[in-house]
Design a protein around this motif. Structure first.
Motif, PDB file in Angstrom:
ATOM      1  N   LEU A 327      32.935  39.242  31.512  1.00  0.00           N
ATOM      2  CA  LEU A 327      33.277  39.205  32.932  1.00  0.00           C
ATOM      3  C   LEU A 327      34.264  38.077  33.234  1.00  0.00           C
ATOM      4  O   LEU A 327      35.239  38.266  33.981  1.00  0.00           O
ATOM      5  CB  LEU A 327      32.007  39.012  33.771  1.00  0.00           C
ATOM      6  N   PHE A 328      34.004  36.910  32.661  1.00  0.00           N
ATOM      7  CA  PHE A 328      34.870  35.762  32.904  1.00  0.00           C
ATOM      8  C   PHE A 328      36.290  36.042  32.405  1.00  0.00           C
ATOM      9  O   PHE A 328      37.277  35.722  33.089  1.00  0.00           O
ATOM     10  CB  PHE A 328      34.303  34.527  32.206  1.00  0.00           C
ATOM     11  N   LEU A 329      36.416  36.656  31.226  1.00  0.00           N
ATOM     12  CA  LEU A 329      37.742  36.922  30.656  1.00  0.00           C
ATOM     13  C   LEU A 329      38.508  37.958  31.463  1.00  0.00           C
ATOM     14  O   LEU A 329      39.742  37.870  31.583  1.00  0.00           O
ATOM     15  CB  LEU A 329      37.599  37.366  29.205  1.00  0.00           C
ATOM     16  N   ILE A 330      37.792  38.954  32.013  1.00  0.00           N
ATOM     17  CA  ILE A 330      38.477  39.942  32.853  1.00  0.00           C
ATOM     18  C   ILE A 330      39.056  39.254  34.085  1.00  0.00           C
ATOM     19  O   ILE A 330      40.227  39.467  34.455  1.00  0.00           O
ATOM     20  CB  ILE A 330      37.511  41.062  33.272  1.00  0.00           C
ATOM     21  N   GLY A 331      38.242  38.431  34.731  1.00  0.00           N
ATOM     22  CA  GLY A 331      38.740  37.698  35.886  1.00  0.00           C
ATOM     23  C   GLY A 331      39.871  36.758  35.516  1.00  0.00           C
ATOM     24  O   GLY A 331      40.876  36.650  36.243  1.00  0.00           O
ATOM     25  N   LEU A 332      39.721  36.085  34.385  1.00  0.00           N
ATOM     26  CA  LEU A 332      40.771  35.163  33.938  1.00  0.00           C
ATOM     27  C   LEU A 332      42.056  35.914  33.633  1.00  0.00           C
ATOM     28  O   LEU A 332      43.162  35.422  33.915  1.00  0.00           O
ATOM     29  CB  LEU A 332      40.284  34.403  32.700  1.00  0.00           C
ATOM     30  N   GLY A 333      41.922  37.126  33.055  1.00  0.00           N
ATOM     31  CA  GLY A 333      43.101  37.929  32.747  1.00  0.00           C
ATOM     32  C   GLY A 333      43.887  38.269  34.005  1.00  0.00           C
ATOM     33  O   GLY A 333      45.130  38.208  34.012  1.00  0.00           O
ATOM     34  N   VAL A 334      43.165  38.634  35.087  1.00  0.00           N
ATOM     35  CA  VAL A 334      43.845  38.925  36.353  1.00  0.00           C
ATOM     36  C   VAL A 334      44.532  37.675  36.882  1.00  0.00           C
ATOM     37  O   VAL A 334      45.691  37.722  37.349  1.00  0.00           O
ATOM     38  CB  VAL A 334      42.838  39.473  37.386  1.00  0.00           C
ATOM     39  N   ALA A 335      43.860  36.526  36.785  1.00  0.00           N
ATOM     40  CA  ALA A 335      44.443  35.275  37.268  1.00  0.00           C
ATOM     41  C   ALA A 335      45.694  34.905  36.472  1.00  0.00           C
ATOM     42  O   ALA A 335      46.708  34.479  37.047  1.00  0.00           O
ATOM     43  CB  ALA A 335      43.412  34.155  37.178  1.00  0.00           C
ATOM     44  N   VAL A 336      45.629  35.085  35.143  1.00  0.00           N
ATOM     45  CA  VAL A 336      46.787  34.761  34.307  1.00  0.00           C
ATOM     46  C   VAL A 336      47.949  35.700  34.620  1.00  0.00           C
ATOM     47  O   VAL A 336      49.127  35.286  34.672  1.00  0.00           O
ATOM     48  CB  VAL A 336      46.399  34.836  32.806  1.00  0.00           C
ATOM     49  N   THR A 337      47.634  36.975  34.847  1.00  0.00           N
ATOM     50  CA  THR A 337      48.682  37.937  35.204  1.00  0.00           C
ATOM     51  C   THR A 337      49.363  37.529  36.502  1.00  0.00           C
ATOM     52  O   THR A 337      50.603  37.608  36.633  1.00  0.00           O
ATOM     53  CB  THR A 337      48.069  39.339  35.358  1.00  0.00           C
ATOM     54  N   GLN A 338      48.568  37.094  37.477  1.00  0.00           N
ATOM     55  CA  GLN A 338      49.156  36.620  38.726  1.00  0.00           C
ATOM     56  C   GLN A 338      50.023  35.384  38.497  1.00  0.00           C
ATOM     57  O   GLN A 338      51.100  35.246  39.086  1.00  0.00           O
ATOM     58  CB  GLN A 338      48.048  36.292  39.732  1.00  0.00           C
ATOM     59  N   LEU A 339      49.566  34.485  37.640  1.00  0.00           N
ATOM     60  CA  LEU A 339      50.333  33.273  37.352  1.00  0.00           C
ATOM     61  C   LEU A 339      51.664  33.611  36.698  1.00  0.00           C
ATOM     62  O   LEU A 339      52.710  33.033  37.047  1.00  0.00           O
ATOM     63  CB  LEU A 339      49.512  32.352  36.438  1.00  0.00           C
ATOM     64  N   LEU A 356      45.881  37.438  47.691  1.00  0.00           N
ATOM     65  CA  LEU A 356      44.442  37.237  47.859  1.00  0.00           C
ATOM     66  C   LEU A 356      43.643  38.465  47.465  1.00  0.00           C
ATOM     67  O   LEU A 356      42.532  38.351  46.938  1.00  0.00           O
ATOM     68  CB  LEU A 356      44.134  36.858  49.309  1.00  0.00           C
ATOM     69  N   ARG A 357      44.192  39.656  47.717  1.00  0.00           N
ATOM     70  CA  ARG A 357      43.449  40.867  47.372  1.00  0.00           C
ATOM     71  C   ARG A 357      43.173  40.968  45.877  1.00  0.00           C
ATOM     72  O   ARG A 357      42.188  41.568  45.454  1.00  0.00           O
ATOM     73  CB  ARG A 357      44.197  42.105  47.864  1.00  0.00           C
ATOM     74  N   ALA A 358      44.011  40.370  45.073  1.00  0.00           N
ATOM     75  CA  ALA A 358      43.766  40.349  43.629  1.00  0.00           C
ATOM     76  C   ALA A 358      43.048  39.075  43.192  1.00  0.00           C
ATOM     77  O   ALA A 358      42.220  39.093  42.267  1.00  0.00           O
ATOM     78  CB  ALA A 358      45.084  40.484  42.869  1.00  0.00           C
ATOM     79  N   ALA A 359      43.338  37.967  43.875  1.00  0.00           N
ATOM     80  CA  ALA A 359      42.762  36.681  43.466  1.00  0.00           C
ATOM     81  C   ALA A 359      41.265  36.631  43.757  1.00  0.00           C
ATOM     82  O   ALA A 359      40.491  36.051  42.975  1.00  0.00           O
ATOM     83  CB  ALA A 359      43.483  35.537  44.179  1.00  0.00           C
ATOM     84  N   ILE A 360      40.852  37.219  44.873  1.00  0.00           N
ATOM     85  CA  ILE A 360      39.425  37.152  45.233  1.00  0.00           C
ATOM     86  C   ILE A 360      38.546  37.861  44.208  1.00  0.00           C
ATOM     87  O   ILE A 360      37.562  37.286  43.738  1.00  0.00           O
ATOM     88  CB  ILE A 360      39.200  37.698  46.658  1.00  0.00           C
ATOM     89  N   PRO A 361      38.826  39.126  43.822  1.00  0.00           N
ATOM     90  CA  PRO A 361      37.976  39.736  42.789  1.00  0.00           C
ATOM     91  C   PRO A 361      38.077  39.034  41.439  1.00  0.00           C
ATOM     92  O   PRO A 361      37.085  38.994  40.688  1.00  0.00           O
ATOM     93  CB  PRO A 361      38.488  41.180  42.709  1.00  0.00           C
ATOM     94  N   ALA A 362      39.244  38.453  41.135  1.00  0.00           N
ATOM     95  CA  ALA A 362      39.379  37.719  39.875  1.00  0.00           C
ATOM     96  C   ALA A 362      38.460  36.496  39.879  1.00  0.00           C
ATOM     97  O   ALA A 362      37.730  36.235  38.910  1.00  0.00           O
ATOM     98  CB  ALA A 362      40.831  37.294  39.663  1.00  0.00           C
ATOM     99  N   ALA A 363      38.509  35.736  40.979  1.00  0.00           N
ATOM    100  CA  ALA A 363      37.638  34.564  41.082  1.00  0.00           C
ATOM    101  C   ALA A 363      36.165  34.985  41.084  1.00  0.00           C
ATOM    102  O   ALA A 363      35.317  34.319  40.477  1.00  0.00           O
ATOM    103  CB  ALA A 363      37.966  33.789  42.359  1.00  0.00           C
ATOM    104  N   LEU A 364      35.867  36.120  41.732  1.00  0.00           N
ATOM    105  CA  LEU A 364      34.496  36.611  41.767  1.00  0.00           C
ATOM    106  C   LEU A 364      33.996  36.937  40.367  1.00  0.00           C
ATOM    107  O   LEU A 364      32.881  36.553  39.988  1.00  0.00           O
ATOM    108  CB  LEU A 364      34.416  37.855  42.654  1.00  0.00           C
ATOM    109  N   LEU A 365      34.795  37.619  39.557  1.00  0.00           N
ATOM    110  CA  LEU A 365      34.379  37.972  38.204  1.00  0.00           C
ATOM    111  C   LEU A 365      34.166  36.728  37.346  1.00  0.00           C
ATOM    112  O   LEU A 365      33.233  36.673  36.532  1.00  0.00           O
ATOM    113  CB  LEU A 365      35.411  38.892  37.562  1.00  0.00           C
ATOM    114  N   MET A 366      35.004  35.715  37.533  1.00  0.00           N
ATOM    115  CA  MET A 366      34.817  34.483  36.767  1.00  0.00           C
ATOM    116  C   MET A 366      33.525  33.776  37.178  1.00  0.00           C
ATOM    117  O   MET A 366      32.799  33.240  36.334  1.00  0.00           O
ATOM    118  CB  MET A 366      36.028  33.559  36.953  1.00  0.00           C
ATOM    119  N   MET A 367      33.205  33.792  38.478  1.00  0.00           N
ATOM    120  CA  MET A 367      31.946  33.180  38.926  1.00  0.00           C
ATOM    121  C   MET A 367      30.740  33.956  38.412  1.00  0.00           C
ATOM    122  O   MET A 367      29.761  33.358  37.934  1.00  0.00           O
ATOM    123  CB  MET A 367      31.919  33.116  40.463  1.00  0.00           C
ATOM    124  N   LEU A 368      30.793  35.288  38.496  1.00  0.00           N
ATOM    125  CA  LEU A 368      29.686  36.092  37.993  1.00  0.00           C
ATOM    126  C   LEU A 368      29.508  35.897  36.489  1.00  0.00           C
ATOM    127  O   LEU A 368      28.382  35.835  35.985  1.00  0.00           O
ATOM    128  CB  LEU A 368      29.911  37.576  38.304  1.00  0.00           C
TER     129      LEU A 368
END
Length: 389
Positions: A327-339, A356-368
């Motif tokens: 879960l953390f890596l999926i969220g991190l992958g979205v964050a890296v793609t945005q970066l 934000l529409r992409a950053a929020i679920p990415a941050a959520l997956l990393m927290m979960l």
């Protein structure tokens, strides 16, 4: 003095300054033993009386034991430990219960029931014996909650007159010290698979001139709190699952764009709050699982749930780490793609809504993912084998 092995029944009364009514109760109990032919004793668990209650009881032929730790539950627990009978019937020493009419309890105990509860609503409540708040709200509601949460057959959870097999009750390791002891006895007996039954009993008006020790709102809340904490499924699992599903589905839907329902529109601000709801719900679910595992290992919830045992075998420190890391890596992958996308635009201004529409679920997956990893590590701590006395 009669030998311990010959005593069938102990009639136990907790006592704290009951000089006004104690003699009546003791005489009724002794009279019952004489009339019925049951070999027994009357035991007073004194919780620090200063009005001469101890002397009154001893002069009438009752046995008195001093219980130093304060509280209704403490007095009864101490009395049960000192009881010499195979069976124990307990009741308050305020003359609200008739100790001369215990045949129904003894009959069920001899038949093998391990807990026999009195039911005041079936036996009769004298006018003025129970405050309207207790009669029409407190007792019915708390008893209904107990039946719903624990599938208990008992319809009067808080009747003070009850009988039980002494050894069966000792095996439950009752812990509470206050008024919630009454609920703990019923809950643990039910969860432990004990044979539980009810017999009609009457409730008379308190024979004392002073106010009772019971405090309606304080003690009612203590009973309710105990019932809820002892049922993590209803307190944590079900509300947590509902919050998690609502929040997670909402976050993912809003990641594709605004959602309009009638005249109300939902966008990234709603998505942010839904993400917070998801985290709270997920934490509640994890807490319910970990609480249940701990409770089962400590023997609190008996018998063990087969469905939960199967789930427990599949979750471990390792499986929690794998799922959490994924879960953390999926969220991190979205964050890296945005970066990377931001870098390709020379780190210039970003469109807030799209980002934000992409950053929020990415941050959520990393927290979960992080929560799952930590929960797995805590499960590993719970799984460490220890030597128990």
């Amino acid at each position: 003095m009669q030998q311990t092995s010959t005593i069938e029944l102990t009639i136990l009364m907790p006592c704290l300054n009951e000089a006004e009514t104690l003699a009546v109760c003791v005489n009724k109990a002794l009279g019952y033993l004489e009339r019925s032919g049951v070999v027994g004793e009357v035991l007073i668990a004194d919780n620090g009386s200063t009005d001469g209650s101890q002397q009154i009881a001893e002069s009438l032929g009752a046995r008195v034991v001093a219980i130093a730790e304060k509280g209704y539950g403490s007095a009864l627990n101490g009395g049960i430990e000192h009881a010499r009978g195979t069976y124990v019937i307990m009741g308050d020493a305020d003359d609200s219960y008739d100790f001369s009419r215990l045949d129904g309890f003894v009959e069920r105990l001899r038949a093998g029931d391990e807990l026999v509860m009195g039911n005041r609503f079936r036996g009769g409540i004298e006018p003025g014996a129970m405050p309207p708040l207790h009669k029409y709200l407190g007792n019915p509601v708390l008893s209904w909650i107990g039946r719903m949460l624990f599938r208990s057959p008992i319809k009067d959870f808080h009747c003070g007159l009850r009988g039980f097999n002494r050894q069966s009750m000792l095996d439950l390791h009752l812990q509470t010290t206050g008024m919630e002891f009454a609920s703990e006895m019923v809950v643990k007996s039910t969860l432990g698979g004990s044979r539980v039954s009810e017999v009609p009993t009457t409730l008379a008006k308190d024979g004392r001139n002073r106010p009772p020790h019971l405090r309606s709102w304080r003690d009612g809340w203590r009973h309710l709190r105990f019932l809820l904490i002892f049922s993590p499924r209803w307190l944590f699992l079900i509300p947590g699952t509902a919050a998690f599903l609502l929040g997670f589905v909402g976050v993912m839907l809003l990641s594709f764009g605004p959602v309009v329902v009638g005249r109300v529109g939902f966008t990234y601000s709603s998505q942010l709050y839904l993400a917070a709801l998801t985290v709270v719900g997920y934490q509640s679910v994890l807490f319910a699982i970990l609480t249940k595992i701990y409770a089962q290992q400590e023997g609190f919830r008996i018998p063990r749930s087969r469905n939960f045992d199967r789930l427990q075998k599949r979750i471990s420190l390792e499986s929690g780490a794998v799922v959490g890391l994924l879960l953390f890596l999926i969220g991190l992958g979205v964050a890296v793609t945005q970066l990377i996308g931001w870098a390709s635009n020379d780190f210039g201004p970003l469109e807030a809504g799209t980002t934000l529409r992409a950053a929020i679920p990415a941050a959520l997956l990393m927290m979960l993912g992080s929560q799952t990893i930590m929960a797995g590590m805590f499960l590993g701590v719970l799984s460490v084998g220890v030597k128990r006395s």
